[in-house]
Design a protein around this motif. Structure first.
Motif, PDB file in Angstrom:
ATOM      1  N   GLU A   1       0.826  -1.207   0.000  1.00 16.37           N
ATOM      2  CA  GLU A   1       0.000   0.000   0.000  1.00 16.37           C
ATOM      3  C   GLU A   1       0.863   1.261   0.000  1.00 16.37           C
ATOM      4  OE1 GLU A   1      -3.241   0.243  -0.448  1.00 16.37           O
ATOM      5  OE2 GLU A   1      -3.298  -1.927  -0.693  1.00 16.37           O
ATOM      6  N   PHE A   2       2.020   1.207   0.659  1.00 13.02           N
ATOM      7  CA  PHE A   2       2.937   2.345   0.616  1.00 13.02           C
ATOM      8  C   PHE A   2       3.394   2.587  -0.815  1.00 13.02           C
ATOM      9  CE2 PHE A   2       7.140   4.318   0.774  1.00 13.02           C
ATOM     10  CZ  PHE A   2       6.877   5.433   1.558  1.00 13.02           C
ATOM     11  N   ARG A   3       3.731   1.517  -1.497  1.00 11.37           N
ATOM     12  CA  ARG A   3       4.173   1.641  -2.886  1.00 11.37           C
ATOM     13  C   ARG A   3       3.056   2.196  -3.765  1.00 11.37           C
ATOM     14  NH1 ARG A   3       7.253  -4.278  -3.057  1.00 11.37           N
ATOM     15  NH2 ARG A   3       9.079  -3.615  -1.853  1.00 11.37           N
ATOM     16  N   ALA A   4       1.835   1.778  -3.492  1.00  8.29           N
ATOM     17  CA  ALA A   4       0.698   2.298  -4.254  1.00  8.29           C
ATOM     18  C   ALA A   4       0.610   3.816  -4.124  1.00  8.29           C
ATOM     19  CB  ALA A   4      -0.598   1.645  -3.779  1.00  8.29           C
ATOM     20  N   GLY A   5       0.843   4.338  -2.925  1.00 14.70           N
ATOM     21  CA  GLY A   5       0.831   5.780  -2.715  1.00 14.70           C
ATOM     22  C   GLY A   5       1.946   6.481  -3.462  1.00 14.70           C
ATOM     23  N   MET A   6       3.081   5.807  -3.601  1.00 13.28           N
ATOM     24  CA  MET A   6       4.205   6.413  -4.319  1.00 13.28           C
ATOM     25  C   MET A   6       3.868   6.660  -5.780  1.00 13.28           C
ATOM     26  SD  MET A   6       6.678   7.253  -2.383  1.00 13.28           S
ATOM     27  CE  MET A   6       7.725   7.697  -3.773  1.00 13.28           C
ATOM     28  N   ALA A   7       2.947   5.888  -6.332  1.00  8.27           N
ATOM     29  CA  ALA A   7       2.543   6.131  -7.724  1.00  8.27           C
ATOM     30  C   ALA A   7       1.975   7.531  -7.876  1.00  8.27           C
ATOM     31  CB  ALA A   7       1.517   5.083  -8.162  1.00  8.27           C
ATOM     32  N   GLU A   8       1.137   7.952  -6.931  1.00  9.67           N
ATOM     33  CA  GLU A   8       0.552   9.298  -7.002  1.00  9.67           C
ATOM     34  C   GLU A   8       1.619  10.371  -6.771  1.00  9.67           C
ATOM     35  OE1 GLU A   8      -2.360   9.968  -8.036  1.00  9.67           O
ATOM     36  OE2 GLU A   8      -3.592   8.192  -7.723  1.00  9.67           O
TER      37      GLU A   8
ATOM     38  N   LEU B   1       6.949  -0.611  -8.221  1.00  4.14           N
ATOM     39  CA  LEU B   1       5.664  -0.633  -8.916  1.00  4.14           C
ATOM     40  C   LEU B   1       5.796  -1.293 -10.292  1.00  4.14           C
ATOM     41  CD1 LEU B   1       4.665   2.975  -7.915  1.00  4.14           C
ATOM     42  CD2 LEU B   1       3.329   0.933  -7.346  1.00  4.14           C
ATOM     43  N   PRO B   2       4.697  -1.862 -10.805  1.00 10.78           N
ATOM     44  CA  PRO B   2       4.761  -2.571 -12.086  1.00 10.78           C
ATOM     45  C   PRO B   2       4.844  -1.623 -13.280  1.00 10.78           C
ATOM     46  CG  PRO B   2       2.509  -2.553 -11.266  1.00 10.78           C
ATOM     47  CD  PRO B   2       3.358  -1.956 -10.186  1.00 10.78           C
ATOM     48  N   THR B   3       5.471  -2.119 -14.344  1.00  9.49           N
ATOM     49  CA  THR B   3       5.567  -1.352 -15.589  1.00  9.49           C
ATOM     50  C   THR B   3       5.002  -2.129 -16.777  1.00  9.49           C
ATOM     51  OG1 THR B   3       7.814  -2.183 -15.944  1.00  9.49           O
ATOM     52  CG2 THR B   3       7.601  -0.061 -14.814  1.00  9.49           C
TER      53      THR B   3
END
Length: 367
Positions: free
Chosen positions: A179-186, A306-308
């Motif tokens: 979930e931390f990584r998900a926030g890094m996307a934004e 994060l995925p690419t």
């Protein structure tokens, strides 16, 4: 790491307050706003277990009458059925127009609580207390609320600005790594669309994928600069009439992927990351951006864990079809947010379908 950011709007301006241990000041913060005595605290069982009692204690100590209600955790519960449950709580506790709903949780809880508050009695107070990085830097700010339709994300909603956004960075300590990584996307999104300095700071950092490895100074910069970027954009365009559309960078294809995978396979941040990779490459193929720049963006995305690539098994034709359900479609044309340089993007509906298909084909997993 204490800062206050103002979201300046014609009708109702408000503050984003960022401070350690501010969760314990929630009650006093609401009292300072002179809100009504009745409060419904909305959360999910996981977050409530960690922070619910502290939030309730703070509210009660400031003289508020508090009831709490937990909705199930997860994007697939972001439905009108969940909103109905919040309406039942509001009715049972006879909420008035001066009453407040407090969203204690991530983006799903924030969006649903905001939508329930926007539509109960045609609008009551809502206060956002985000507990995920994604919600802190993005979804808790700006007044976008809503739920998903089975065929599309956030198709049902309303603009309803919070009275306050209270951010306690210490609650991130219990946030799962994914979930931390998900926030890094934004956060990466803000670097590309608005803040080249933030982009450069992330580029220079060795660790972006886990909070425990991140320097406190960088976390402070991430929170303050991201919140300031969102506040700046929303202050100029409250209801997505123009500039605010740039906040959807990576979301056009990202939302399609979320919808097609039933909101289960990838989370919002992962989908946005994939969408940013696609948008960057589309911009390159259209001659708007340099390949070296999209490579820089993708390197940060990978560094954040994060995925690419597209999720395995997702049909490209289905993605292109799903784009027509995007909220930004105008006169049948899909609008894309595309970068022209780091910190600058443009919105265009002149993206040929064959370019989208070509880029997505290049992002498929090799079997």
């Amino acid at each position: 790491m204490t800062s206050t950011i103002n979201v300046n709007l014609p009708q109702q301006s408000y503050e984003i307050a960022i401070a350690p241990a501010s969760l314990d000041q929630l009650g006093q913060s609401l009292a300072n706003l002179k809100l009504g005595q009745k409060v419904v605290l909305v959360s999910n069982p996981v977050i409530f277990k960690h922070y619910g009692e502290r939030a309730i204690a703070s509210l009660k100590s400031a003289g508020f009458n508090v009831v709490s209600y937990c909705l199930p955790a997860g994007e697939r519960y972001k439905t009108l059925n969940s909103i109905q449950k919040l309406y039942d709580v509001a009715l049972e506790n006879r909420l008035e127009r001066s009453s407040t709903m407090v969203a204690l949780g991530g983006g799903v809880i924030g969006d649903m609580t905001g939508f329930a508050a926007a539509t109960w009695l045609r609008g009551i107070n809502v206060v956002q207390v985000p507990t995920t990085l994604l919600a802190m830097v993005d979804s808790a700010i700006g007044g976008k609320t809503g739920v998903n339709h089975p065929n599309g994300k956030n198709l049902i909603g309303a603009f309803h600005q919070p009275r306050l956004v209270l951010i306690d960075p210490e609650v991130l300590k219990t946030l799962p790594v994914r979930e931390f990584r998900a926030g890094m996307a934004e956060v990466i999104k803000y670097g590309v669309i608005w803040d080249a300095e933030l982009f450069t700071q992330m580029e220079a950092s060795k660790h972006l994928n886990q909070l425990r490895y991140m320097k406190p100074e960088l976390l402070s910069e991430i929170l303050t600069r991201s919140c300031q970027a969102k506040a700046d954009v929303v202050g100029k365009d409250e209801k997505e009439g123009g500039l605010r559309a740039i906040l959807n960078y990576g979301h056009t294809i990202g939302h399609a992927i979320e919808s097609l995978t039933g909101y289960r396979l990838v989370n919002h941040g992962e989908a946005v990351a994939i969408g940013m990779v696609a948008a960057g490459q589309i911009a390159v193929n259209l001659g708007m951006w340099q390949q070296a720049e999209t490579d820089r963006q993708n390197a940060i995305i990978q560094k954040a864990g994060l995925p690419t690539k597209l999720p395995a098994g997702v049909d490209i034709a289905a993605i292109i079809d799903a784009l027509q359900l995007d909220k930004k479609v105008k006169a049948g044309k899909v609008r894309f947010v595309l970068p022209t340089q780091v910190g600058v993007v443009t919105v265009t509906d002149q993206v040929p379908a064959d370019v989208i298909q070509q880029v997505l084909q290049g992002m498929q997993w090799m079997s």
